[in-house]
Write a protein that holds these residues in place. Structure first.
Motif, PDB file in Angstrom:
ATOM      1  N   HIS A  16       7.866  -7.470   3.200  1.00 21.38           N
ATOM      2  CA  HIS A  16       8.053  -8.501   2.088  1.00 21.38           C
ATOM      3  C   HIS A  16       6.479  -8.989   1.702  1.00 21.38           C
ATOM      4  CE1 HIS A  16       7.289 -11.387   4.866  1.00 21.38           C
ATOM      5  NE2 HIS A  16       6.913 -11.901   4.013  1.00 21.38           N
ATOM      6  N   LYS A  17       5.807  -7.779   2.388  1.00 25.43           N
ATOM      7  CA  LYS A  17       4.668  -7.812   2.121  1.00 25.43           C
ATOM      8  C   LYS A  17       4.131  -6.926   1.958  1.00 25.43           C
ATOM      9  CE  LYS A  17       3.425 -10.070   6.808  1.00 25.43           C
ATOM     10  NZ  LYS A  17       2.207 -11.002   7.680  1.00 25.43           N
ATOM     11  N   VAL A  18       1.881  -6.961   1.738  1.00 31.33           N
ATOM     12  CA  VAL A  18       1.296  -5.376   1.976  1.00 31.33           C
ATOM     13  C   VAL A  18      -0.130  -6.608   2.227  1.00 31.33           C
ATOM     14  CG1 VAL A  18       2.734  -4.329   0.562  1.00 31.33           C
ATOM     15  CG2 VAL A  18       0.345  -5.338  -0.517  1.00 31.33           C
ATOM     16  N   ILE A  44       7.852  -7.144  -3.508  1.00 29.90           N
ATOM     17  CA  ILE A  44       6.807  -6.986  -2.474  1.00 29.90           C
ATOM     18  C   ILE A  44       6.988  -8.384  -3.334  1.00 29.90           C
ATOM     19  CG2 ILE A  44       4.559  -6.893  -2.083  1.00 29.90           C
ATOM     20  CD1 ILE A  44       6.113  -4.288  -1.390  1.00 29.90           C
ATOM     21  N   LYS A  45       7.119  -9.428  -1.732  1.00 29.84           N
ATOM     22  CA  LYS A  45       7.022 -10.812  -2.081  1.00 29.84           C
ATOM     23  C   LYS A  45       5.453 -11.313  -1.707  1.00 29.84           C
ATOM     24  CE  LYS A  45      11.438 -10.750  -2.715  1.00 29.84           C
ATOM     25  NZ  LYS A  45      11.617 -10.638  -4.794  1.00 29.84           N
ATOM     26  N   VAL A  63       1.051 -10.167  -1.326  1.00 25.87           N
ATOM     27  CA  VAL A  63       0.116 -10.169  -0.983  1.00 25.87           C
ATOM     28  C   VAL A  63      -1.229 -10.543   0.060  1.00 25.87           C
ATOM     29  CG1 VAL A  63      -1.703  -8.236  -2.461  1.00 25.87           C
ATOM     30  CG2 VAL A  63       0.615  -8.578  -2.871  1.00 25.87           C
ATOM     31  N   ASN A 105       6.237   0.734   0.131  1.00 22.28           N
ATOM     32  CA  ASN A 105       5.904   0.016   0.013  1.00 22.28           C
ATOM     33  C   ASN A 105       3.871  -0.256   0.131  1.00 22.28           C
ATOM     34  OD1 ASN A 105       6.116   0.029   3.025  1.00 22.28           O
ATOM     35  ND2 ASN A 105       6.802  -2.177   3.175  1.00 22.28           N
ATOM     36  N   ALA A 127       2.989  -4.892  -6.640  1.00 18.79           N
ATOM     37  CA  ALA A 127       3.610  -5.530  -6.119  1.00 18.79           C
ATOM     38  C   ALA A 127       5.230  -6.157  -6.920  1.00 18.79           C
ATOM     39  CB  ALA A 127       2.516  -6.294  -4.803  1.00 18.79           C
ATOM     40  N   SER A 144       4.459 -13.663  -5.149  1.00 22.22           N
ATOM     41  CA  SER A 144       4.706 -13.614  -6.251  1.00 22.22           C
ATOM     42  C   SER A 144       4.911 -14.469  -7.074  1.00 22.22           C
ATOM     43  CB  SER A 144       6.033 -12.350  -6.262  1.00 22.22           C
ATOM     44  OG  SER A 144       6.628 -11.416  -7.297  1.00 22.22           O
ATOM     45  N   CYS A 178      -2.284  -0.695  -0.656  1.00 23.66           N
ATOM     46  CA  CYS A 178      -1.531  -1.970  -0.289  1.00 23.66           C
ATOM     47  C   CYS A 178      -1.122  -1.108   0.934  1.00 23.66           C
ATOM     48  CB  CYS A 178      -1.132  -1.802  -1.822  1.00 23.66           C
ATOM     49  SG  CYS A 178      -1.258  -2.986  -2.821  1.00 23.66           S
ATOM     50  N   ASN A 230       7.690  -4.229  -7.972  1.00 26.34           N
ATOM     51  CA  ASN A 230       8.697  -3.477  -6.496  1.00 26.34           C
ATOM     52  C   ASN A 230       9.084  -4.610  -5.254  1.00 26.34           C
ATOM     53  OD1 ASN A 230       8.002  -0.230  -7.084  1.00 26.34           O
ATOM     54  ND2 ASN A 230       6.317  -0.993  -7.740  1.00 26.34           N
ATOM     55  N   GLY A 245       1.512  -1.780   3.399  1.00 26.88           N
ATOM     56  CA  GLY A 245       3.073  -1.778   3.883  1.00 26.88           C
ATOM     57  C   GLY A 245       3.583  -1.888   4.907  1.00 26.88           C
TER      58      GLY A 245
END
Length: 183
Positions: free
Chosen positions: A96-98, A130-131, A133, A68, A125, A180, A86, A128, A88
């Motif tokens: 779940h975030k970056v 990632i929920k 950003v 991540n 994101a 996302s 990014c 992959n 993570g």
């Protein structure tokens, strides 16, 4: 993690965006020093918080291997002119975030390099898992704020009097986030 390289030609400027490689480390260290002195949009003043070639090698290696993390570089004629990251977390509650950050050499502003680094990061994101950003932007960076809003970011908070700039005044930092669009 890594992405496929992509070529762009915007307003007559040809550039490439690809994943950073360890061989980019020396050029990135020099570029970061240059960009820190070009604008007050960065957290650092020129000469502060320097990262060496070895520091960049470690970041790139970790980001390339991490699920991540993403480290992108923009190049003109094989020379770096900007980059984004990014970052993570391995903690379950934060995985779940970056956090996104970007910088582009000032003489290349206006060629959608920052926008394309951001778009590639968002696409990565979203595909992959990632929920969210997140990013921080200085209140005086109107171009950045408009770009982020155009890409679906919303203001989530404000850190009042967060940065002291060269004019002797304090400025707010705006915290923005994008959820996302994929379920």
């Amino acid at each position: 993690m890594k992405i496929e390289k992509q070529e762009y030609c915007i307003k007559g400027l040809k550039y490439t965006i690809r994943s950073a490689e360890e061989s980019d480390a020396a050029a990135l260290a020099k570029l970061r020093v240059l960009m820190d002195g070009e604008t007050e949009n960065m957290d650092r003043e020129a000469g502060e918080g320097l990262l060496s070639e070895d520091d960049f090698k470690q970041l790139i290696k970790g980001d390339s291997e991490g699920e991540n993390n993403l480290f992108l570089i923009a190049l003109v004629n094989d020379s770096p002119i900007g980059f984004s990251r990014c970052e993570g977390s391995t903690l379950k509650r934060l995985a779940h975030k970056v956090i996104f950050g970007v910088c582009v050499q000032k003489k290349y502003w206006g060629h959608q390099i920052g926008k394309n680094l951001l778009s590639r990061s968002i696409s990565w994101a979203d595909t992959n898992g990632i929920k969210k950003v997140e990013l921080c932007v200085l209140e005086s960076n109107r171009r950045g704020i408009i770009l982020y809003m155009d890409q679906g970011f919303k203001v989530e908070g404000v850190l009042r009097n967060d940065k002291l700039l060269s004019d002797g005044k304090y400025y707010d930092t705006i915290i923005m986030g994008r959820l996302s669009s994929l379920k």
